[in-house]
Design a protein around this motif. Structure first.
Motif, PDB file in Angstrom:
ATOM      1  N   GLU A 298      24.378 101.446  27.688  1.00  0.00           N
ATOM      2  CA  GLU A 298      24.603 101.697  26.365  1.00  0.00           C
ATOM      3  C   GLU A 298      24.929 103.216  26.211  1.00  0.00           C
ATOM      4  N   VAL A 299      24.031 104.285  26.710  1.00  0.00           N
ATOM      5  CA  VAL A 299      24.331 105.492  26.648  1.00  0.00           C
ATOM      6  C   VAL A 299      25.727 105.884  27.200  1.00  0.00           C
ATOM      7  N   ALA A 300      26.010 105.329  28.411  1.00  0.00           N
ATOM      8  CA  ALA A 300      27.198 105.712  29.063  1.00  0.00           C
ATOM      9  C   ALA A 300      28.480 105.133  28.270  1.00  0.00           C
ATOM     10  N   LYS A 301      28.236 103.971  27.584  1.00  0.00           N
ATOM     11  CA  LYS A 301      29.295 103.621  26.526  1.00  0.00           C
ATOM     12  C   LYS A 301      29.525 104.631  25.385  1.00  0.00           C
ATOM     13  N   GLN A 302      28.524 105.323  24.981  1.00  0.00           N
ATOM     14  CA  GLN A 302      28.532 106.092  23.566  1.00  0.00           C
ATOM     15  C   GLN A 302      28.638 107.427  23.529  1.00  0.00           C
ATOM     16  N   ILE A 303      28.328 108.000  24.834  1.00  0.00           N
ATOM     17  CA  ILE A 303      28.309 109.681  24.676  1.00  0.00           C
ATOM     18  C   ILE A 303      29.791 110.002  24.979  1.00  0.00           C
ATOM     19  N   PRO A 304      30.142 111.128  24.233  1.00  0.00           N
ATOM     20  CA  PRO A 304      31.578 111.767  24.174  1.00  0.00           C
ATOM     21  C   PRO A 304      32.049 111.780  25.656  1.00  0.00           C
ATOM     22  N   LEU A 305      33.019 111.658  25.990  1.00  0.00           N
ATOM     23  CA  LEU A 305      33.661 111.701  27.207  1.00  0.00           C
ATOM     24  C   LEU A 305      33.930 112.979  27.624  1.00  0.00           C
ATOM     25  N   ASP A 306      33.872 113.988  26.820  1.00  0.00           N
ATOM     26  CA  ASP A 306      34.076 115.358  27.101  1.00  0.00           C
ATOM     27  C   ASP A 306      32.807 116.020  27.430  1.00  0.00           C
ATOM     28  N   ARG A 307      31.653 115.163  27.688  1.00  0.00           N
ATOM     29  CA  ARG A 307      30.429 115.653  28.055  1.00  0.00           C
ATOM     30  C   ARG A 307      29.889 114.967  29.129  1.00  0.00           C
ATOM     31  N   MET A 308      30.653 114.018  29.786  1.00  0.00           N
ATOM     32  CA  MET A 308      30.205 113.252  30.769  1.00  0.00           C
ATOM     33  C   MET A 308      30.502 113.675  32.339  1.00  0.00           C
ATOM     34  N   LEU A 309      29.599 113.619  33.036  1.00  0.00           N
ATOM     35  CA  LEU A 309      29.716 113.746  34.555  1.00  0.00           C
ATOM     36  C   LEU A 309      29.290 112.680  35.513  1.00  0.00           C
ATOM     37  N   VAL A 310      29.614 112.627  36.555  1.00  0.00           N
ATOM     38  CA  VAL A 310      29.134 111.591  37.518  1.00  0.00           C
ATOM     39  C   VAL A 310      28.752 112.238  38.787  1.00  0.00           C
ATOM     40  N   GLU A 311      27.852 111.641  39.383  1.00  0.00           N
ATOM     41  CA  GLU A 311      26.972 112.214  40.655  1.00  0.00           C
ATOM     42  C   GLU A 311      26.471 111.053  41.616  1.00  0.00           C
ATOM     43  N   THR A 312      26.175 111.441  42.579  1.00  0.00           N
ATOM     44  CA  THR A 312      25.641 110.282  43.607  1.00  0.00           C
ATOM     45  C   THR A 312      24.022 110.691  43.817  1.00  0.00           C
ATOM     46  N   ASP A 313      23.690 111.739  43.742  1.00  0.00           N
ATOM     47  CA  ASP A 313      22.134 112.277  44.096  1.00  0.00           C
ATOM     48  C   ASP A 313      21.818 111.856  45.474  1.00  0.00           C
ATOM     49  N   ALA A 314      22.835 111.547  46.222  1.00  0.00           N
ATOM     50  CA  ALA A 314      22.675 111.379  47.700  1.00  0.00           C
ATOM     51  C   ALA A 314      21.741 112.217  48.266  1.00  0.00           C
ATOM     52  N   PRO A 315      20.840 111.658  49.262  1.00  0.00           N
ATOM     53  CA  PRO A 315      20.854 110.309  49.724  1.00  0.00           C
ATOM     54  C   PRO A 315      20.091 109.431  49.106  1.00  0.00           C
ATOM     55  N   TYR A 316      19.765 109.694  47.843  1.00  0.00           N
ATOM     56  CA  TYR A 316      19.022 108.671  46.968  1.00  0.00           C
ATOM     57  C   TYR A 316      20.080 107.806  45.952  1.00  0.00           C
ATOM     58  N   LEU A 317      19.465 106.775  45.645  1.00  0.00           N
ATOM     59  CA  LEU A 317      20.051 105.783  44.496  1.00  0.00           C
ATOM     60  C   LEU A 317      21.476 105.391  44.695  1.00  0.00           C
ATOM     61  N   ALA A 318      21.627 104.851  45.599  1.00  0.00           N
ATOM     62  CA  ALA A 318      22.912 104.178  46.121  1.00  0.00           C
ATOM     63  C   ALA A 318      23.426 103.147  45.145  1.00  0.00           C
ATOM     64  N   PRO A 319      24.552 103.182  44.440  1.00  0.00           N
ATOM     65  CA  PRO A 319      24.998 102.462  43.268  1.00  0.00           C
ATOM     66  C   PRO A 319      25.326 100.987  43.975  1.00  0.00           C
ATOM     67  N   VAL A 320      25.243 100.091  43.148  1.00  0.00           N
ATOM     68  CA  VAL A 320      25.903  98.873  43.721  1.00  0.00           C
ATOM     69  C   VAL A 320      27.481  98.759  43.802  1.00  0.00           C
ATOM     70  N   PRO A 321      27.975  98.405  45.020  1.00  0.00           N
ATOM     71  CA  PRO A 321      27.377  97.591  45.763  1.00  0.00           C
ATOM     72  C   PRO A 321      26.818  97.919  47.180  1.00  0.00           C
ATOM     73  N   HIS A 322      26.142  99.259  47.174  1.00  0.00           N
ATOM     74  CA  HIS A 322      25.823  99.615  48.381  1.00  0.00           C
ATOM     75  C   HIS A 322      24.258  99.671  48.180  1.00  0.00           C
ATOM     76  N   ARG A 323      23.373  99.098  47.364  1.00  0.00           N
ATOM     77  CA  ARG A 323      22.048  99.185  47.216  1.00  0.00           C
ATOM     78  C   ARG A 323      21.318  98.793  48.681  1.00  0.00           C
ATOM     79  N   GLY A 324      20.441  99.616  48.876  1.00  0.00           N
ATOM     80  CA  GLY A 324      19.670  99.394  50.366  1.00  0.00           C
ATOM     81  C   GLY A 324      20.108 100.430  51.402  1.00  0.00           C
ATOM     82  N   LYS A 325      21.180 101.050  50.931  1.00  0.00           N
ATOM     83  CA  LYS A 325      21.955 101.993  52.110  1.00  0.00           C
ATOM     84  C   LYS A 325      21.669 103.503  51.716  1.00  0.00           C
ATOM     85  N   GLN A 326      21.814 104.349  52.617  1.00  0.00           N
ATOM     86  CA  GLN A 326      21.857 105.758  52.311  1.00  0.00           C
ATOM     87  C   GLN A 326      22.886 106.101  51.433  1.00  0.00           C
ATOM     88  N   ASN A 327      22.489 106.765  50.385  1.00  0.00           N
ATOM     89  CA  ASN A 327      23.662 107.024  49.241  1.00  0.00           C
ATOM     90  C   ASN A 327      24.327 108.314  50.026  1.00  0.00           C
TER      91      ASN A 327
END
Length: 274
Positions: A195-224
């Motif tokens: 819900e936060v990701a849907k509502q915050i202004p796009l001009d303040r959004m970044l994306v990251e991995t925090d690799a090697p932690y927290l692999a996203p779906v569909p990679h859960r359980g793998k090294q990020n």
């Protein structure tokens, strides 16, 4: 497509050993990410006493930039003063101060030490005129209380791996901070975060991995890995009903708005390759 992984720990990846050594193993990981459209990597330091090892590891890669800081869950091998953070943070190859911040989930007993070191990073960032990379978990009130005077003095930065609520996000954005989403936003249990990701202004959004932690779906359980930042971008784009190319462009523009010197570095690199 041009994406930036705004937060990764390249020195913590388990790398394949090759005849050329560890850096060659890292080159393979970065090449995979580049093939998925990731053109820049912000590699986060969590212990300033180890910054030279991080420099040595990433030196061959012009599309990797570094930060310098002490993670709130790391007890320093020896005290780190504000003056040292200023001295080290002035280095040309240091893009930001941090990862710093507060984490009461794992270590509330070290609260006073965390508050002290967080303030030192904020003071140093103001002095060297560089952004901060902020980690916050179950410490929203104290985090915002420290960021408010920092922002009023012209400080900027990133709330990385965002997991707080919408009210926190709005307050942070109001202070001029950027909100960075990791693979957590793809987790089945992360409805509130989506819900936060849907509502915050796009001009303040970044994306990251925090690799090697927290692999996203569909990679859960793998090294990020940094290449998985594309999965985060694709997920958020679909969540907001946007084209992934558009979201990638917007988050990349946001990153380089915060780090204009890195944009100049990228432009120079592109010119050399042309």
């Amino acid at each position: 497509m041009w994406l930036v992984d705004s937060h990764c720990h390249l020195d913590m990846l388990k790398l394949a050993k090759t005849s050329s050594g560890e850096a060659a193993g890292l080159e393979g990981v970065l090449n995979t990410a580049r093939q998925r459209g990731v053109k820049h990597f912000l590699c986060i330091n969590v212990n300033p006493w180890h910054i030279q090892q991080l420099r040595d590891l990433t030196a061959p890669f012009q599309d990797v930039s570094l930060t310098l800081g002490l993670h709130p869950l790391h007890q320093p091998e020896q005290p780190v003063t504000t003056e040292q953070l200023i001295e080290w943070g002035q280095a040309e190859d240091i893009a930001a101060l941090g990862e710093t911040g507060l984490d009461y989930h794992y270590s509330e007993q070290s609260k006073e030490v965390q508050l002290d070191y967080f303030q030192r990073h904020l003071d140093a960032a103001l002095e060297v005129k560089k952004p901060v990379i902020v980690h916050t978990r179950e410490a929203s009130e104290d985090t915002l209380a420290l960021l408010k005077p920092f922002s009023e003095q012209g400080g900027q930065g990133i709330i990385h791996c965002f997991t707080e609520n919408l009210d926190f996000a709005r307050q942070a954005v109001g202070m001029g901070f950027y909100i960075s989403f990791s693979g957590i936003v793809t987790f089945h249990s992360a409805d509130a975060l989506r819900e936060v990701a849907k509502q915050i202004p796009l001009d303040r959004m970044l994306v990251e991995t925090d690799a090697p932690y927290l692999a996203p779906v569909p990679h859960r359980g793998k090294q990020n890995e940094p290449g998985y930042v594309r999965d985060v971008a694709e997920f958020i784009a679909e969540l907001r009903g946007l084209d992934t190319e558009f979201l990638a462009q917007q988050t990349t523009e946001n990153f380089f708005r915060l780090f204009p010197k890195l944009l100049a570095k990228v432009a120079k690199q592109e010119a050399l390759l042309a």
